[in-house]
Design an enzyme around this catalytic site. Structure first.
Site, PDB file in Angstrom:
ATOM      1  N   ASN A   1       0.856  -1.197   0.000  1.00 34.27           N
ATOM      2  CA  ASN A   1       0.000   0.000   0.000  1.00 34.27           C
ATOM      3  C   ASN A   1       0.888   1.241   0.000  1.00 34.27           C
ATOM      4  OD1 ASN A   1       0.489   0.872   2.845  1.00 34.27           O
ATOM      5  ND2 ASN A   1      -0.317  -1.172   3.226  1.00 34.27           N
TER       6      ASN A   1
ATOM      7  N   LYS B   1       8.585 -16.902 -10.866  1.00 32.66           N
ATOM      8  CA  LYS B   1       7.826 -15.777 -11.403  1.00 32.66           C
ATOM      9  C   LYS B   1       6.600 -16.272 -12.183  1.00 32.66           C
ATOM     10  CE  LYS B   1       8.542 -11.695 -14.179  1.00 32.66           C
ATOM     11  NZ  LYS B   1       9.338 -11.106 -15.242  1.00 32.66           N
TER      12      LYS B   1
ATOM     13  N   ILE C   1      -1.702  -7.499  14.457  1.00 35.69           N
ATOM     14  CA  ILE C   1      -0.579  -7.427  15.407  1.00 35.69           C
ATOM     15  C   ILE C   1      -0.981  -6.633  16.652  1.00 35.69           C
ATOM     16  CG2 ILE C   1       1.822  -6.680  15.700  1.00 35.69           C
ATOM     17  CD1 ILE C   1       2.038  -6.914  12.563  1.00 35.69           C
TER      18      ILE C   1
ATOM     19  N   LYS D   1     -13.029   1.057  16.314  1.00 32.71           N
ATOM     20  CA  LYS D   1     -11.755   0.327  16.286  1.00 32.71           C
ATOM     21  C   LYS D   1     -11.129   0.308  17.684  1.00 32.71           C
ATOM     22  CE  LYS D   1     -10.151   0.578  12.298  1.00 32.71           C
ATOM     23  NZ  LYS D   1      -9.643   1.073  11.034  1.00 32.71           N
TER      24      LYS D   1
ATOM     25  N   LYS E   1     -10.524  -3.249  19.580  1.00 30.99           N
ATOM     26  CA  LYS E   1      -9.163  -3.721  19.903  1.00 30.99           C
ATOM     27  C   LYS E   1      -8.799  -3.429  21.361  1.00 30.99           C
ATOM     28  CE  LYS E   1      -7.630  -3.130  15.114  1.00 30.99           C
ATOM     29  NZ  LYS E   1      -6.529  -3.181  14.163  1.00 30.99           N
TER      30      LYS E   1
HETATM   31  O1  C5P Z   1      -8.251  -2.370  11.745  1.00 35.61           O
HETATM   32  P1  C5P Z   1      -7.273  -1.471  11.103  1.00 35.61           P
HETATM   33  O2  C5P Z   1      -6.318  -2.209  10.187  1.00 35.61           O
HETATM   34  O3  C5P Z   1      -7.800  -0.264  10.447  1.00 35.61           O
HETATM   35  O4  C5P Z   1      -6.433  -0.950  12.356  1.00 35.61           O
HETATM   36  C1  C5P Z   1      -5.374  -0.091  12.214  1.00 35.61           C
HETATM   37  C2  C5P Z   1      -4.486  -0.210  13.408  1.00 35.61           C
HETATM   38  O5  C5P Z   1      -4.181  -1.575  13.692  1.00 35.61           O
HETATM   39  C3  C5P Z   1      -3.149   0.429  13.171  1.00 35.61           C
HETATM   40  O6  C5P Z   1      -2.671   0.885  14.421  1.00 35.61           O
HETATM   41  C4  C5P Z   1      -2.311  -0.715  12.625  1.00 35.61           C
HETATM   42  O7  C5P Z   1      -0.931  -0.508  12.813  1.00 35.61           O
HETATM   43  C5  C5P Z   1      -2.817  -1.894  13.419  1.00 35.61           C
HETATM   44  N1  C5P Z   1      -2.830  -3.158  12.672  1.00 35.61           N
HETATM   45  C6  C5P Z   1      -1.971  -4.178  13.043  1.00 35.61           C
HETATM   46  N2  C5P Z   1      -2.001  -5.378  12.381  1.00 35.61           N
HETATM   47  C7  C5P Z   1      -2.862  -5.568  11.354  1.00 35.61           C
HETATM   48  C8  C5P Z   1      -3.734  -4.535  10.959  1.00 35.61           C
HETATM   49  C9  C5P Z   1      -3.682  -3.348  11.652  1.00 35.61           C
HETATM   50  O8  C5P Z   1      -1.177  -4.004  13.973  1.00 35.61           O
HETATM   51  N3  C5P Z   1      -2.861  -6.729  10.717  1.00 35.61           N
END
Ligand code: C5P
Length: 397
Positions: free
Chosen positions: A209, A288, A306, A336, A340
């Site tokens: 991204n 590839k 994470i 969110k 979380k």
């Molecule tokens: O749910 P979303 O992806 O929008 O959440 C964003 C937050 O969660 C950010 O702080 C991002 O660094 C963390 N995140 C993460 N691992 C993921 C997805 C998001 O730590 N797989």
């Protein structure tokens, strides 16, 4: 206001038209209680005279490596006991010299001999700022621990428009005052993630991204400036590592999660800024992928979250999440935060932040929402750190 009471600041002025703003800056510094020693280069003296600074600071102005006034060796003594050297304007030539350790006048020699932080406020034509040579010098200066303030984008004295304008005196004053603020995270161990992740499809292609990593790197810098012990787990970005920060480079979400888990023990604060890919290819293909088929279907599997995993631990540190949304920011960011179980979420609209130099953010916590003024990512990072400090107990270890 006496934010800089009794602090001695060495204000270097090199030869750019923005030198006129340095006079206002000297005034602001003196008004806030600082003792200001101005060092004017030969180029700087073409734009503003020593008499101007002498009148504003009430102190002798230093212009020559061989001047002593009442001091034995100005190039050494001037920085001893000083809180910082701030060079505003810092021209392209001045930065090139400092980046290479040149010392051929008082200001460059003093920068090399200094034992205090160096802050630079670049000011130059946009083409000069964009040239690879200046880019290299800026990267080197940052890697050597200098703090760059600006430049801003906008109309330039030469009539062109672009990046290279020196920040205004008040902005420089604010940045210096923030920089010199007490080490409010002293003794705290902070872990951050930053940048995008790259999920390999085959040996050369992958899913990623447009996250630049700048917000996460700025936060790592702000935590380090505030005295924290900082480890930064970075996805694939080419940004310089902020001074004093331990960096662990990773590529994929799974690698990022492993690096976070390995570095987590003993952390007080975890700040997840990385734009982690939500999905990865079900299998990374060894060779590839050849074109030829009319179309193809990718099978993706979900990556671990994470931040949610860290926040769910019984011994979780103070966890800060980021929410980049394209709409309904308050609603989505707060959802969110609750999902979380995070004490603090930093929300921004993707159109305001992703990939750029500046950002507009709102903080969401149990007390409600707190919009921060729009600004460059480092200024915002420092504000976020202040907020984290206000929400966490001081270090008692
Ligand atoms: O749910 P979303 O992806 O929008 O959440 C964003 C937050 O969660 C950010 O702080 C991002 O660094 C963390 N995140 C993460 N691992 C993921 C997805 C998001 O730590 N797989």
């Amino acid at each position: 206001m006496a934010e800089l009471n009794d602090k001695r600041i060495v204000l270097g002025v090199s030869g750019g038209i923005a030198a006129y703003k340095a006079a206002e800056l000297a005034r602001l510094l003196v008004k806030s209680g600082a003792v200001v020693d101005v060092v004017l280069t030969a180029g700087g003296a073409h734009f503003v005279t020593a008499a101007t600074f002498q009148a504003l600071t009430g102190r002798p102005v230093w212009t020559d490596l061989w001047d002593t006034h009442d001091r034995g060796m100005a190039h050494i003594d001037l920085t001893r006991g000083a809180a910082a050297v701030l060079v505003a304007p810092a021209t392209a030539d001045f930065m090139a010299k400092v980046a290479h350790g040149a010392a051929d006048d008082l200001l460059t020699t003093l920068c090399l001999a200094r034992d205090c932080p160096l802050l630079l406020a670049p000011a130059m034509n946009r083409e000069m700022w964009d040239k690879p040579a200046t880019r290299r010098n800026v990267t080197q200066l940052a890697a050597d621990g200098a703090t760059l303030l600006g430049p801003a984008k906008g109309e330039q004295a030469c009539g062109e428009t672009g990046a290279g304008r020196m920040l205004e005196a008040q902005q420089l004053f604010d940045a210096l005052a923030t920089f010199l603020q007490p080490k409010r995270l002293a003794g705290r161990r902070v872990l951050l993630t930053a940048g995008p992740t790259f999920e390999a499809l085959d040996p050369v292609r992958g899913l990623t991204n447009s996250s630049s990593g700048r917000m996460g790197f700025a936060l790592a810098q702000a935590c380090s400036e505030a005295g924290a012990d900082v480890t930064l787990v970075a996805g694939p970005v080419a940004l310089p590592t902020p001074a004093g920060v331990l960096r662990i480079d990773v590529t994929s979400a799974l690698e990022m999660r492993d690096a976070v888990n390995s570095a987590l023990a003993g952390r007080h604060i975890f700040i997840a800024v990385a734009a982690v890919a939500d999905y990865r290819p079900a299998q990374a293909i060894e060779h590839k992928i050849k074109k030829g088929a009319a179309g193809m279907t990718l099978e993706l599997v979900a990556n671990p979250d994470i931040l949610a995993e860290v926040a769910a631990r019984p011994d979780a540190p103070f966890c800060v999440g980021f929410a980049a949304e394209s709409q309904k920011l308050p609603e989505f960011a707060e959802a969110k935060r609750r999902a979380k179980k995070l004490p603090l979420v930093v929300g921004n609209l993707v159109q305001d932040g992703l990939g750029g130099d500046s950002n507009v953010v709102t903080l969401f916590d149990d007390a409600g929402s707190h919009p921060l003024p729009p600004g460059d990512k480092l200024t915002i990072a420092r504000e976020i750190v202040n907020h984290i400090v206000s929400m966490t107990s001081p270090c008692t270890e």
